[in-house]
Scaffold this active site. Sequence first.
Site, PDB file in Angstrom:
ATOM      1  N   ARG A 207      -9.658 -16.986  23.524  1.00  0.00           N
ATOM      2  CA  ARG A 207      -8.752 -16.262  24.413  1.00  0.00           C
ATOM      3  C   ARG A 207      -8.990 -16.685  25.861  1.00  0.00           C
ATOM      4  O   ARG A 207     -10.118 -16.941  26.273  1.00  0.00           O
ATOM      5  CB  ARG A 207      -9.028 -14.761  24.261  1.00  0.00           C
ATOM      6  CG  ARG A 207      -8.086 -13.832  25.030  1.00  0.00           C
ATOM      7  CD  ARG A 207      -6.721 -13.794  24.438  1.00  0.00           C
ATOM      8  NE  ARG A 207      -5.913 -12.661  24.906  1.00  0.00           N
ATOM      9  CZ  ARG A 207      -4.593 -12.596  24.729  1.00  0.00           C
ATOM     10  NH1 ARG A 207      -3.948 -13.571  24.109  1.00  0.00           N
ATOM     11  NH2 ARG A 207      -3.918 -11.550  25.142  1.00  0.00           N
TER      12      ARG A 207
ATOM     13  N   THR B 146       4.712 -17.687  21.227  1.00  0.00           N
ATOM     14  CA  THR B 146       3.437 -17.941  20.551  1.00  0.00           C
ATOM     15  C   THR B 146       3.741 -18.640  19.237  1.00  0.00           C
ATOM     16  O   THR B 146       4.890 -18.745  18.839  1.00  0.00           O
ATOM     17  CB  THR B 146       2.715 -16.585  20.340  1.00  0.00           C
ATOM     18  OG1 THR B 146       2.433 -16.007  21.603  1.00  0.00           O
ATOM     19  CG2 THR B 146       1.426 -16.685  19.564  1.00  0.00           C
TER      20      THR B 146
ATOM     21  N   ASP C  20      -1.151 -10.123  30.180  1.00  0.00           N
ATOM     22  CA  ASP C  20      -1.453  -9.256  29.028  1.00  0.00           C
ATOM     23  C   ASP C  20      -2.443  -8.153  29.408  1.00  0.00           C
ATOM     24  O   ASP C  20      -2.685  -7.248  28.623  1.00  0.00           O
ATOM     25  CB  ASP C  20      -2.013 -10.070  27.854  1.00  0.00           C
ATOM     26  CG  ASP C  20      -0.910 -10.533  26.902  1.00  0.00           C
ATOM     27  OD1 ASP C  20       0.264 -10.242  27.164  1.00  0.00           O
ATOM     28  OD2 ASP C  20      -1.237 -11.181  25.882  1.00  0.00           O
TER      29      ASP C  20
HETATM   30  N1  GLU Z   1       0.284 -12.812  24.566  1.00  0.00           N
HETATM   31  C1  GLU Z   1       0.507 -12.112  23.349  1.00  0.00           C
HETATM   32  C2  GLU Z   1      -0.775 -11.690  22.723  1.00  0.00           C
HETATM   33  O1  GLU Z   1      -1.747 -12.346  22.874  1.00  0.00           O
HETATM   34  C3  GLU Z   1       1.259 -12.914  22.359  1.00  0.00           C
HETATM   35  C4  GLU Z   1       2.631 -13.174  22.831  1.00  0.00           C
HETATM   36  C5  GLU Z   1       3.584 -13.506  21.739  1.00  0.00           C
HETATM   37  O2  GLU Z   1       3.295 -13.439  20.580  1.00  0.00           O
HETATM   38  O3  GLU Z   1       4.661 -13.853  22.046  1.00  0.00           O
HETATM   39  O4  GLU Z   1      -0.813 -10.727  22.052  1.00  0.00           O
END
Ligand code: GLU
EC number: 2.3.2.2
Length: 594
Positions: free
Chosen positions: A124, A414, A454
């Site tokens: 992460r 994602t 986030d």
């Molecule tokens: N940034 C999001 C997360 O880590 C994921 C974004 C997405 O799935 O589009 O939970």
Amino acid sequence: MPQFQRTNLGILAALAVAGVLVFTVTGGPRDRATAGITPTATATTAHTPAGAVVATSAMVAAANPLAAEAGRVVLAAGGSAADAAVAVQMMLNLVEPQSSGIGGGAFAVIWDPAEGRLTTLDGRETAPMAADDTYWLDEDGAPLAWWDAVVGGRSVGVPGTLKLLETLHAHHGRLAWPDLLKPAIETAETGFAMSPRLAASIAAAQDKKLDLFEATRAYFFNADGTPKTAGTVLRNPVFADTLRLIGRHGSAPFYEGEIAADIVAAVRTNINPGILTPEDLAAYTVVERAPVCVPYRAYEVCGMGPPSSGALTVGQILGMLAGFDMPGLGPSPEAWHLYAEAAKLAYADRALYMADSDFVAMPTRGLVDPAYLADRATLIDPAAAMATPAEAGTPPWDEAARLAPDTQPERPGTSHFVIVDADGLMISMTTTIETGFGSRVMTRGFLLNNELTDFSRAPEAGDGTPIANRVEGGKRPRSSMSPTIVFRDGTPVLLIGSPGGSRIIHYVANALVAILDWGMDPQAALDMGHVVNRNGPTELEEGTEAETLAGALSALGHEITVRPHVSGLHAIQIRDGRLIGAADPRREGVALGE
Ligand code: GLU
């Protein structure tokens, strides 16, 4: 069954035209699930009547055919699942640049059959060490608006995906690292035909400032400022050079050398500049963490713990449903009512407790304690919907360091892929640059993430109680990514995961209930319309059979919304010694096997 108009055949044809990929395509144009897509080189790959791809030895399912093919070639050459993951991710960076890449972060769940061991790697993104809880506040102390925060260097966290891949390869790789980068290097140089989804994403992001930064504009837009369209052949020689450097020296130039210097310079751009330093990049570590596993009927559902809320929230939903006869109810309004009620309670706990547990005291075990979940499930009335927002519970916990809930939404952008190799090494990996095209800042041929959005932009609640998911230096923002591996009697039976922001949890949990409780084939489970509740209205997926639940659920007291749910689920089921792969019909992915 939902009728998805978009088809994967268009992209395959475009790729073939570009001379990049040759597929044999059979069947009608309606639905990939029934059309049948078989790469010429995989004689042992066959299709079940349901449309799933079946293989006997090894398999990869990913969001783009070129990426899946890169993984298949590695597996066919005797590479491990870890080797294939490197090839898949580098190709995804190139052909699905809006979703993931070395400028972002990732979580991988890994089953090592040789050691009989399940583990997770946390790649992460991290906040700069100098960041504090005022990071997202303007001069007046008010949290920045979403898009104002996203665009530019300030939203960029230290990327972790490259180091995660390097770690995976160091532990489980069999082929030489530079060779795994070759498919992406070659494709970056010869060019690839832009997929319809990439083209549509560029067009949709134009008024979201995608053309604000020069390198990004030059790559995704024509000289006259119009977005490049599907089928346009994109070349990325700068990215090829970046990968060559990484091929020769591993991640060192990225975290401490010349690429690091360029990342820092790009982040400190004059538009919404960030504060990332070379020291922040040099200090980055991938963290190996124990998986979070939750028993569900005969199964053990395992995934990514904090800083992801994924496995805990999926586990809470399932844990609360364990006391109900979901198998007997089948995919009925009664079953989806129970599901939505469990989800409200789970999302209430998620908002209050879940964040990076290296920074914030968290009742990680208590949240999925079976007795706690059984107790929470008593709040579910099979005959009536509870009012929202439901309140968080009080899981068993030594430290009563209760913080305030985070109410922040996340945005889609994602990718998820799953890989099983011939020795049974299995990887379920969700990889992201956060929203589509991340921060929009591009350097060295790749986009940088906007993962720092986030975090909660507000550091505390109205009453001054700190929010668990507030920004802190070196902290990792809470995620919803839910890369999952399901076990039965200690043996893996299913790999699954999806993009989709905070709805990821539902895309995965919907499919788990469909496969584990209702015995659906993985492809049917992925085709199924989604039902989502994030402690508010019950959201039914537009254009699918889920819409038909509206009347019955309203009658039970649910507030209903109908909307698109663009999941990107990829799954491999291991059944009777075979690998059964499935790809989400809402995106462009395929499963390929040997
Ligand atoms: N940034 C999001 C997360 O880590 C994921 C974004 C997405 O799935 O589009 O939970």
